[in-house]
Design an enzyme around this catalytic site. Structure first.
Site, short mmCIF file in Angstrom:
data_model
loop_
_atom_site.label_atom_id
_atom_site.label_comp_id
_atom_site.label_asym_id
_atom_site.label_seq_id
_atom_site.Cartn_x
_atom_site.Cartn_y
_atom_site.Cartn_z
N ASN A 7 0.75 -1.03 0.06
CA ASN A 7 0.06 -0.01 -0.22
C ASN A 7 1.01 1.26 0.13
OD1 ASN A 7 -1.65 2.04 0.70
ND2 ASN A 7 -2.60 1.27 2.50
N LYS A 14 3.35 0.67 2.91
CA LYS A 14 3.12 -0.07 4.20
C LYS A 14 2.83 -1.59 3.43
CE LYS A 14 -0.29 2.52 6.34
NZ LYS A 14 -1.51 3.30 6.32
N ARG A 93 -2.50 -2.01 -3.54
CA ARG A 93 -3.77 -1.20 -3.13
C ARG A 93 -3.62 -0.05 -4.32
NH1 ARG A 93 -5.68 2.25 2.19
NH2 ARG A 93 -7.56 2.90 1.16
N HIS A 182 -12.29 3.75 -0.47
CA HIS A 182 -12.51 2.70 0.93
C HIS A 182 -13.25 1.66 0.51
CE1 HIS A 182 -11.93 6.32 3.86
NE2 HIS A 182 -10.91 5.85 3.62
N LEU A 212 -14.63 4.92 9.29
CA LEU A 212 -14.22 6.19 9.98
C LEU A 212 -12.80 6.27 10.66
CD1 LEU A 212 -17.60 6.42 12.22
CD2 LEU A 212 -17.51 7.33 9.88
N GLY A 213 -11.90 6.67 9.74
CA GLY A 213 -10.43 6.94 10.28
C GLY A 213 -9.80 8.09 9.88
N ARG A 244 -10.03 17.01 6.26
CA ARG A 244 -10.98 17.29 4.98
C ARG A 244 -12.15 17.64 5.37
NH1 ARG A 244 -10.14 11.63 2.17
NH2 ARG A 244 -7.95 11.45 3.11
N ARG A 288 -8.04 11.46 19.12
CA ARG A 288 -7.75 11.14 20.52
C ARG A 288 -7.44 12.48 20.98
NH1 ARG A 288 -4.29 6.14 18.89
NH2 ARG A 288 -4.15 7.55 17.05
N GLY A 334 -10.09 3.34 12.35
CA GLY A 334 -9.69 3.47 13.81
C GLY A 334 -10.65 4.30 14.80
N GLU A 337 -13.67 1.40 15.20
CA GLU A 337 -13.39 0.45 15.87
C GLU A 337 -13.20 0.58 17.61
OE1 GLU A 337 -10.64 -1.90 13.94
OE2 GLU A 337 -11.40 -1.12 12.04
N GLU A 389 -8.34 -4.49 5.14
CA GLU A 389 -8.11 -4.30 3.72
C GLU A 389 -6.96 -5.11 3.10
OE1 GLU A 389 -7.99 -0.12 5.18
OE2 GLU A 389 -8.92 0.40 3.07
P1 ADP Z 1 -6.32 5.75 8.22
O1 ADP Z 1 -7.60 6.19 7.56
O2 ADP Z 1 -5.19 6.38 8.03
O3 ADP Z 1 -6.29 4.32 8.01
P2 ADP Z 1 -7.25 4.75 10.98
O4 ADP Z 1 -8.47 3.89 10.48
O5 ADP Z 1 -5.97 4.15 11.34
O6 ADP Z 1 -6.71 5.62 9.73
O7 ADP Z 1 -7.96 5.79 11.98
C1 ADP Z 1 -7.09 6.84 12.41
C2 ADP Z 1 -7.95 7.63 13.35
O8 ADP Z 1 -8.44 6.82 14.57
C3 ADP Z 1 -7.40 8.76 14.06
O9 ADP Z 1 -7.97 9.76 14.02
C4 ADP Z 1 -7.39 8.30 15.58
O10 ADP Z 1 -7.44 9.32 16.46
C5 ADP Z 1 -8.52 7.30 15.66
N1 ADP Z 1 -8.51 6.79 16.97
C6 ADP Z 1 -7.66 5.55 17.25
N2 ADP Z 1 -7.66 5.09 18.36
C7 ADP Z 1 -8.78 6.03 18.78
C8 ADP Z 1 -9.36 5.94 20.11
N3 ADP Z 1 -8.90 4.95 20.99
N4 ADP Z 1 -10.39 6.69 20.23
C9 ADP Z 1 -10.62 7.75 19.48
N5 ADP Z 1 -10.30 7.61 18.33
C10 ADP Z 1 -9.04 6.80 18.00
#
Ligand code: ADP
Length: 403
Positions: A7, A14, A93, A182, A212-213, A244, A288, A334, A337, A389
């Site tokens: 990726n 990655k 990817r 996605h 949601l990441g 964004r 976070r 992230g 989950e 993924e």
């Molecule tokens: P990407 O889109 O880069 O793959 P991820 O799916 O890993 O990203 O998501 C990253 C996001 O998830 C970050 O904004 C991070 O703050 C959030 N996140 C991860 N763990 C937690 C948590 N315990 N509480 C709140 N947000 C979290």
């Protein structure tokens, strides 16, 4: 089959090495190369016994990065392969398949050229994706490369959903339409949801998936096919995200340009990199950090979280209408989950739609497994499903090359 899943980002790579067949899906090793083309590159590699190894040094481009990954995979102390020729295939990817690829394909020279023609649809990611495929071809001429496209799962959308209401000729001449992203994640978690619901004897035809990441998107899936999704021509459309803006009145762009004297590319940089929860909170793009600031009384951080949840909720509501109801809502990525608070903000207060959210189950939700967080009387199942993924890319690669 030993498959290396790759990726590639503009300055990162990655990777995950799988031993994959009908019954096996073992991850042998994985890691990340960061700061490619930037001084002090860093490889973080998981070795033979799972121990993490850091390798520092400058890496000029994707070919060199890949060579260093090969060296790590074959290292006599912490490597997992005897020889790099043990790799049977690469799975990549690829961001944008446009209307050219609605499924995974072997990346022949012809297909690479088609991807090059689509660089303008994904200028931030496509050059790196293509550079990585070409690096694999250069280093291991006879090993097949499979491209798995972020847009492919969404190619089942109908024209009513994917067209923008602008003059038709822009679609005909320049392929301007909604594509969605996605897709690999939406496909995986909707498939896992169906398996889960089937095993419980539940209905499973209409599913809304929320990835949601750092980037976030929502998809409406019916009978395994995407009916609609929130991202558009590029990953800028849809819900607000880490940096964004998501959906916006397009007239805002000219208005701010006139006020500030910024160019269109500066403005797009603002919308892609300085907006979303970062722009509203002024604190961070990381949920976070924003949650901590909000808990300490920062009102703009609280506003950023509230706006994000509200926009996700609005998409869910619109997709319930588009699907004429919903059997399950899935949260992943992230935030989906891991954030108990964000799940509650999004899924709470929808009992008028038959969505009964269970606070206790939400708090007790286990990481890394499928969790059900709806109340017992809920008409709609609420599921937290960890996305994977890389596994989908390995599976696609295996299936395509085993035909
Ligand atoms: P990407 O889109 O880069 O793959 P991820 O799916 O890993 O990203 O998501 C990253 C996001 O998830 C970050 O904004 C991070 O703050 C959030 N996140 C991860 N763990 C937690 C948590 N315990 N509480 C709140 N947000 C979290």
């Amino acid at each position: 089959m030993i498959i290396l899943v790759l990726n590639a980002g503009s300055s990162s790579l990655k990777y995950q090495l799988f031993d994959f067949d009908e019954h096996k899906r073992d991850v042998l090793s994985k890691g990340t190369v960061e700061r490619i083309g930037i001084p002090k590159s860093l490889i973080t590699h998981k070795g033979k016994d799972g121990a993490e190894i850091k390798i520092e040094g400058d890496i000029s481009g994707h070919t060199e990065a890949l060579q260093k990954v090969f060296d790590a995979l074959c290292d006599k102390d912490y490597g997992v392969l005897v020889s790099i020729s043990d790799i049977s295939a690469f799975g990549h990817r690829v961001l944008h398949g446009a209307e050219d690829f609605n499924a995974s394909v072997v990346m022949t020279d012809k297909n690479i050229n088609i991807c090059k023609g689509n660089i303008e649809l994904g200028p931030l990611h496509m050059p790196a994706n293509i550079a990585c495929i070409e690096a694999c071809k250069n280093l291991m001429r006879d090993t097949p490369n499979v491209g798995v496209f972020d847009t492919a799962f969404h190619s089942s959308m109908g024209k009513t959903a994917y067209m923008y209401a602008i003059p038709y000729e822009y679609y005909e001449k320049y392929k301007v339409r909604k594509y969605g992203f996605h897709g690999t994640s939406h496909r995986y978690v909707s498939g896992e949801a169906v398996k889960y619901l089937k095993s419980k004897g539940e209905k499973y035809s209409r599913i809304i998936t929320c990835h949601l990441g750092n980037g976030s998107s929502i998809a409406a899936v019916k009978d395994g096919k995407v009916e609609d999704t929130s991202m558009g021509l590029t990953p800028l459309e849809g819900v607000s995200m880490g940096t964004r803006s998501g959906d916006l009145d397009p007239a805002v762009i000219e208005f701010i340009m006139q006020k500030t004297g910024q160019s269109i590319s500066e403005m797009l940089n603002v919308l892609n990199k300085k907006s979303g929860v970062l722009g509203i909170s002024g604190v961070s793009s990381d949920f976070r950090d924003i949650s901590t600031a909000a808990a300490n009384g920062n009102e703009r951080a609280e506003l950023a979280l509230g706006m994000f949840a509200y926009r996700v909720k609005k998409y869910i509501g619109s997709y319930i209408a588009a699907l004429n109801g919903v059997d399950a809502i899935v949260l992943t990525g992230g935030i989906g989950e891991n954030s108990t608070d964000m799940r509650a903000r999004i899924l709470g207060g929808m009992d008028g739609l038959g969505v009964e959210f269970d606070e206790k189950k939400n708090r007790e939700c286990k990481r890394g497994a499928i969790s059900e967080i709806n109340g017992n009387l809920s008409k709609v199942k609420l599921l937290v499903i960890p996305t994977d993924e890389e596994l989908v890319i390995a599976r696609e690669t295996y299936e395509l090359l085993s035909q």
